[in-house]
Design a protein around this motif. Structure first.
Motif, PDB file in Angstrom:
ATOM      1  N   GLY A  55       1.585 -22.189  23.255  1.00 28.06           N
ATOM      2  CA  GLY A  55       0.595 -22.022  24.317  1.00 28.06           C
ATOM      3  C   GLY A  55      -0.670 -21.313  23.879  1.00 28.06           C
ATOM      4  N   LEU A  56      -0.731 -20.918  22.607  1.00 28.98           N
ATOM      5  CA  LEU A  56      -1.950 -20.274  22.124  1.00 28.98           C
ATOM      6  C   LEU A  56      -3.029 -21.319  21.880  1.00 28.98           C
ATOM      7  N   LYS A  57      -4.281 -20.885  21.947  1.00 33.04           N
ATOM      8  CA  LYS A  57      -5.391 -21.831  21.846  1.00 33.04           C
ATOM      9  C   LYS A  57      -6.338 -21.437  20.723  1.00 33.04           C
ATOM     10  N   PRO A  58      -7.063 -22.446  20.186  1.00 34.70           N
ATOM     11  CA  PRO A  58      -8.081 -22.115  19.187  1.00 34.70           C
ATOM     12  C   PRO A  58      -9.021 -21.034  19.731  1.00 34.70           C
ATOM     13  N   GLY A  59      -9.360 -20.080  18.869  1.00 35.00           N
ATOM     14  CA  GLY A  59     -10.219 -18.965  19.283  1.00 35.00           C
ATOM     15  C   GLY A  59      -9.435 -17.739  19.702  1.00 35.00           C
ATOM     16  N   ASP A  60      -8.126 -17.899  19.980  1.00 37.33           N
ATOM     17  CA  ASP A  60      -7.319 -16.742  20.385  1.00 37.33           C
ATOM     18  C   ASP A  60      -7.065 -15.827  19.187  1.00 37.33           C
ATOM     19  N   PRO A  61      -7.321 -14.533  19.334  1.00 34.86           N
ATOM     20  CA  PRO A  61      -6.957 -13.612  18.245  1.00 34.86           C
ATOM     21  C   PRO A  61      -5.440 -13.394  18.194  1.00 34.86           C
ATOM     22  N   ILE A  62      -4.887 -13.390  16.992  1.00 27.99           N
ATOM     23  CA  ILE A  62      -3.464 -13.104  16.806  1.00 27.99           C
ATOM     24  C   ILE A  62      -3.333 -12.082  15.667  1.00 27.99           C
ATOM     25  N   VAL A  63      -2.687 -10.969  15.986  1.00 31.40           N
ATOM     26  CA  VAL A  63      -2.486  -9.948  14.956  1.00 31.40           C
ATOM     27  C   VAL A  63      -1.339 -10.397  14.048  1.00 31.40           C
ATOM     28  N   ILE A  64      -1.599 -10.401  12.752  1.00 32.03           N
ATOM     29  CA  ILE A  64      -0.580 -10.774  11.770  1.00 32.03           C
ATOM     30  C   ILE A  64      -0.106  -9.500  11.074  1.00 32.03           C
ATOM     31  N   GLY A  65       1.142  -9.136  11.274  1.00 26.44           N
ATOM     32  CA  GLY A  65       1.708  -7.956  10.609  1.00 26.44           C
ATOM     33  C   GLY A  65       1.987  -8.292   9.150  1.00 26.44           C
ATOM     34  N   CYS A  66       1.179  -7.737   8.259  1.00 23.81           N
ATOM     35  CA  CYS A  66       1.242  -8.151   6.855  1.00 23.81           C
ATOM     36  C   CYS A  66       2.114  -7.216   6.022  1.00 23.81           C
ATOM     37  N   VAL A  67       2.992  -7.800   5.249  1.00 24.89           N
ATOM     38  CA  VAL A  67       3.571  -7.106   4.108  1.00 24.89           C
ATOM     39  C   VAL A  67       3.190  -7.974   2.916  1.00 24.89           C
ATOM     40  N   LEU A  68       3.381  -7.476   1.714  1.00 18.92           N
ATOM     41  CA  LEU A  68       3.038  -8.298   0.550  1.00 18.92           C
ATOM     42  C   LEU A  68       4.120  -9.358   0.393  1.00 18.92           C
ATOM     43  N   SER A  69       3.911 -10.503   1.003  1.00 18.82           N
ATOM     44  CA  SER A  69       4.937 -11.542   0.968  1.00 18.82           C
ATOM     45  C   SER A  69       4.319 -12.902   1.193  1.00 18.82           C
ATOM     46  N   PRO A  70       5.013 -13.952   0.730  1.00 21.09           N
ATOM     47  CA  PRO A  70       4.541 -15.297   1.031  1.00 21.09           C
ATOM     48  C   PRO A  70       4.456 -15.541   2.533  1.00 21.09           C
ATOM     49  N   ALA A  71       5.445 -15.063   3.295  1.00 26.77           N
ATOM     50  CA  ALA A  71       5.497 -15.394   4.723  1.00 26.77           C
ATOM     51  C   ALA A  71       4.259 -14.910   5.459  1.00 26.77           C
ATOM     52  N   SER A  72       3.834 -13.652   5.221  1.00 28.70           N
ATOM     53  CA  SER A  72       2.688 -13.193   6.012  1.00 28.70           C
ATOM     54  C   SER A  72       1.404 -13.886   5.579  1.00 28.70           C
ATOM     55  N   SER A  73       1.329 -14.307   4.328  1.00 25.95           N
ATOM     56  CA  SER A  73       0.137 -15.052   3.906  1.00 25.95           C
ATOM     57  C   SER A  73       0.096 -16.437   4.544  1.00 25.95           C
ATOM     58  N   ILE A  74       1.270 -17.053   4.662  1.00 23.40           N
ATOM     59  CA  ILE A  74       1.330 -18.366   5.320  1.00 23.40           C
ATOM     60  C   ILE A  74       0.963 -18.227   6.798  1.00 23.40           C
ATOM     61  N   ARG A 222       5.366  -5.739  -4.096  1.00 23.39           N
ATOM     62  CA  ARG A 222       5.142  -4.493  -3.346  1.00 23.39           C
ATOM     63  C   ARG A 222       5.799  -3.306  -4.045  1.00 23.39           C
ATOM     64  N   ARG A 223       6.085  -3.423  -5.339  1.00 20.51           N
ATOM     65  CA  ARG A 223       6.800  -2.355  -6.042  1.00 20.51           C
ATOM     66  C   ARG A 223       5.895  -1.582  -6.994  1.00 20.51           C
ATOM     67  N   PHE A 224       4.610  -1.471  -6.646  1.00 20.86           N
ATOM     68  CA  PHE A 224       3.717  -0.837  -7.617  1.00 20.86           C
ATOM     69  C   PHE A 224       3.997   0.653  -7.789  1.00 20.86           C
ATOM     70  N   MET A 225       4.831   1.241  -6.915  1.00 27.96           N
ATOM     71  CA  MET A 225       5.214   2.636  -7.199  1.00 27.96           C
ATOM     72  C   MET A 225       6.002   2.697  -8.496  1.00 27.96           C
ATOM     73  N   PHE A 226       6.533   1.579  -8.928  1.00 28.14           N
ATOM     74  CA  PHE A 226       7.166   1.489 -10.247  1.00 28.14           C
ATOM     75  C   PHE A 226       6.333   0.507 -11.076  1.00 28.14           C
ATOM     76  N   PRO A 227       5.227   0.980 -11.623  1.00 26.81           N
ATOM     77  CA  PRO A 227       4.248   0.046 -12.222  1.00 26.81           C
ATOM     78  C   PRO A 227       4.827  -0.853 -13.312  1.00 26.81           C
ATOM     79  N   ASP A 228       5.811  -0.347 -14.065  1.00 26.97           N
ATOM     80  CA  ASP A 228       6.367  -1.195 -15.122  1.00 26.97           C
ATOM     81  C   ASP A 228       7.008  -2.462 -14.558  1.00 26.97           C
ATOM     82  N   LYS A 229       7.602  -2.339 -13.376  1.00 27.14           N
ATOM     83  CA  LYS A 229       8.216  -3.530 -12.762  1.00 27.14           C
ATOM     84  C   LYS A 229       7.167  -4.605 -12.535  1.00 27.14           C
ATOM     85  N   VAL A 230       6.000  -4.155 -12.079  1.00 25.21           N
ATOM     86  CA  VAL A 230       4.927  -5.120 -11.818  1.00 25.21           C
ATOM     87  C   VAL A 230       4.440  -5.728 -13.134  1.00 25.21           C
ATOM     88  N   LEU A 231       4.326  -4.905 -14.171  1.00 27.96           N
ATOM     89  CA  LEU A 231       3.879  -5.443 -15.471  1.00 27.96           C
ATOM     90  C   LEU A 231       4.888  -6.466 -16.000  1.00 27.96           C
TER      91      LEU A 231
END
Lengths: 495, 79
Positions: A55-74, A222-231
């Motif tokens: 029922g949402l329409k073009p122009g309607d604002p929708i808040v997207i709760g983002c985490v670093l993940s494919p799902a929130s980017s999609i 989302r694991r940059f608190m352990f930077p080596d994991k990201v590297l």
């Protein structure tokens, strides 16, 4: 979808979907979840279809709760594809200030990947949608027709307060900025970015946009608190791009094993979000010489990027943020708003197709920052004879802690509320990890004790405080205002 | 071990402003708002102060839950 018959869409997400390539994977490094290229476009489209059938329409604002993940980017791209206006917000901000945010942007819906419960009540007639896009009913739609000036997204400025200011970004803004960034970074169709910055932050979003738009993919970690994991994940997933703000590079240099973890496939580092000390740029270069190092400058108000320092000239122009993107005009204005010649310092102003539509519901602030098509950045700098931008400071009274803007006024208000504080003024000093940190000058109540300790405990974690100085009075200007210049001089003398 | 846990709980309180009693051996980054890359650095410096240990890069990498933190610190104190 039939790609051959429809003309190129001015719906940014629609255009992006058409340009996805055979390497357009979205990967979650923490779980190994991968959205494969053959599914990605379909999932973006069907997520949009689901919003419309709700029922949402073009122009309607929708808040997207983002985490670093494919799902929130999609979800973010899917909402835009269906013509809605996604408002990407870090999911972690929702429990505290979600209802205020929803009201601020007049959101018609909120999406989160997992079912969340909040203490606050949803507004009347409001949709709360949750779930991974791949678990929603399939069924695709063509991208909603959008004009260049139509609102594509509401993007929070990188402010520190719980309820930020929102910038209105159009489809045309996104197309223009994304294409200019791709040219400036020489992105090929086989790129893969390591993204540790949230998509709710314009720099993070620009990395997502540019890499998908050029036919590549993105790995989220989302694991940059352990930077080596990201590297290690950069290597495991064969990433070609790594993007970070100064804090990220400072952490890599001081708190990771980057010197012993070879990154053979990495082609480029991207750095923006405030100044990174030139010696740290050089250190990164010497540790990973095969990767080109791009220093960039930008603002949410200009969609994302404004300038880029070509790595070929990094050595020669070290300390500069490079040349304007090829579809922008940059000028330096003096106090009378007259353009000044090369070499002279003034306010940096920007004009071009990626200058945004302004601030949401803030006509006065919009009028001040956006004049006759020129964005007044509030940054002070100069252009050299070759057109390179050198940033020298800021007009506005804020500092940048770990890449996030912190308003002096907000800090001072918070500190002044601590019992025992008579008066307070905040200043900024350079900080090895945070980029900049706070110095607080506090005049205590006569009878108060342990004020410094109480103030320190009252500060939010993200306001890095270098020192608290107890003084008997604050230097004032003739008009009775606290003199920041005098404080800065004092701070430099003391440190 | 309980002694170390109590000091670790105190360091969590100082770093993230959360109730020390809510910090258990199983607590991890997903359970604590603010325990991200920047928060981890605050936590590490608070731990170093509270327990009088020096944590190097490899120690920091291992500290994925409170249990890991206590284990790393125990090893440091025993060495």
């Amino acid at each position: 979808m039939n790609e051959s018959e429809t003309p190129p869409s001015t719906n940014f997400a629609g255009r992006l979907v058409r340009r996805l390539g055979k390497l357009s994977y979205l990967i979650d490094a923490a779980t190994g979840e991968a959205i494969v290229p053959s599914d990605l476009g379909r999932l973006i489209s069907s997520f949009g279809a689901n919003l419309l059938s709700a029922g949402l329409k073009p122009g309607d604002p929708i808040v997207i709760g983002c985490v670093l993940s494919p799902a929130s980017s999609i979800a973010y791209l899917g909402a835009m594809y269906a013509g809605l206006v996604p408002v990407p917000v870090e999911e972690s901000k929702l429990p505290l200030a979600g209802n205020v945010l929803l009201n601020r942007v007049a959101a018609k819906a909120l999406w989160t990947e997992k079912l969340c419960t909040f203490d606050w009540k949803c507004p009347e007639g409001f949709d709360f949608i949750f779930g991974h896009p791949s678990e929603m009913p399939a069924g695709t739609i063509p991208p909603a027709p959008r004009q260049e000036d139509d609102l594509a997204a509401l993007v929070a400025t990188s402010g520190s307060s719980d309820v930020p200011r929102f910038v209105m970004v159009s489809h045309g803004n996104l197309i223009a900025n994304t294409e200019a960034i791709i040219r400036s970074q020489h992105l090929e169709n086989d790129e893969r970015a390591m993204l540790i910055l949230p998509v709710s932050y314009c720099f993070g979003a620009s990395v997502l946009h540019t890499h998908l738009y050029s036919g590549g993919g993105v790995v989220f970690d989302r694991r940059f608190m352990f930077p080596d994991k990201v590297l290690h994940a950069v290597n495991r997933y064969e990433c070609t791009t790594f993007a970070g703000v100064p804090t990220v590079y400072n952490i890599l240099l001081r708190r990771s094993n980057i010197r012993s973890i070879a990154l053979p496939g990495l082609r480029r580092f991207l750095q923006a979000g405030g100044p990174l000390a030139p010696q740290h740029v050089q250190e990164m270069r010497s540790i990973v010489p095969a990767a080109r190092f791009y220093v960039m400058y930008g603002q949410t108000e200009a969609t994302s990027r404004i300038s880029c320092l070509d790595p070929e000239n990094l050595h020669q122009k070290l300390g500069s943020v490079g040349q304007k993107l090829d579809n922008l005009t940059v000028q330096i204005l003096d106090a009378e708003e007259q353009a000044v010649p090369a070499g002279q310092t003034g306010e940096i102003v920007v004009r071009g197709p990626s200058v945004s539509l302004g601030y949401l519901n803030e006509p006065e602030a919009t009028r001040r920052a956006f004049k006759d098509g020129w964005l007044h950045t509030g940054d002070l700098g100069r252009l050299d004879e070759d057109g390179y931008i050198w940033i020298e400071g800021r007009k506005g009274a804020f500092l940048k802690v770990r890449g996030v803007r912190v308003n002096f006024a907000e800090v001072e208000a918070r500190v002044a509320a601590v019992p025992g504080v008579y008066e307070c003024s905040a200043a900024a000093v350079a900080h090895p990890e945070a980029g900049e940190a706070l110095v607080l000058y506090i005049v205590p109540d006569k009878t108060a004790d342990r004020v410094a300790e109480r103030v320190r405990r009252s500060l939010p974690v993200h306001w890095t405080c270098d020192s608290i100085r107890i003084v008997s009075e604050l230097p004032k200007t003739s008009s009775g205002k606290v003199s920041r210049e005098a404080l800065a001089r004092e701070g430099n003398r003391a440190s | 071990m309980q002694d170390i846990l109590a000091k670790v709980q105190g360091a969590f309180h100082d770093a993230f402003g959360i109730d020390p009693q809510s910090v258990s051996f199983e607590t991890g980054p997903d359970d604590v708002p603010g325990w991200d890359s920047a928060g981890h650095l605050f936590l590490v410096s608070n731990l170093e102060q509270a327990l009088g240990v020096n944590l190097d890069v490899d120690d920091v990498m291992e500290m994925e839950t409170v249990r890991d933190i206590v284990r790393v610190i125990q090893a440091k104190l025993a060495a």
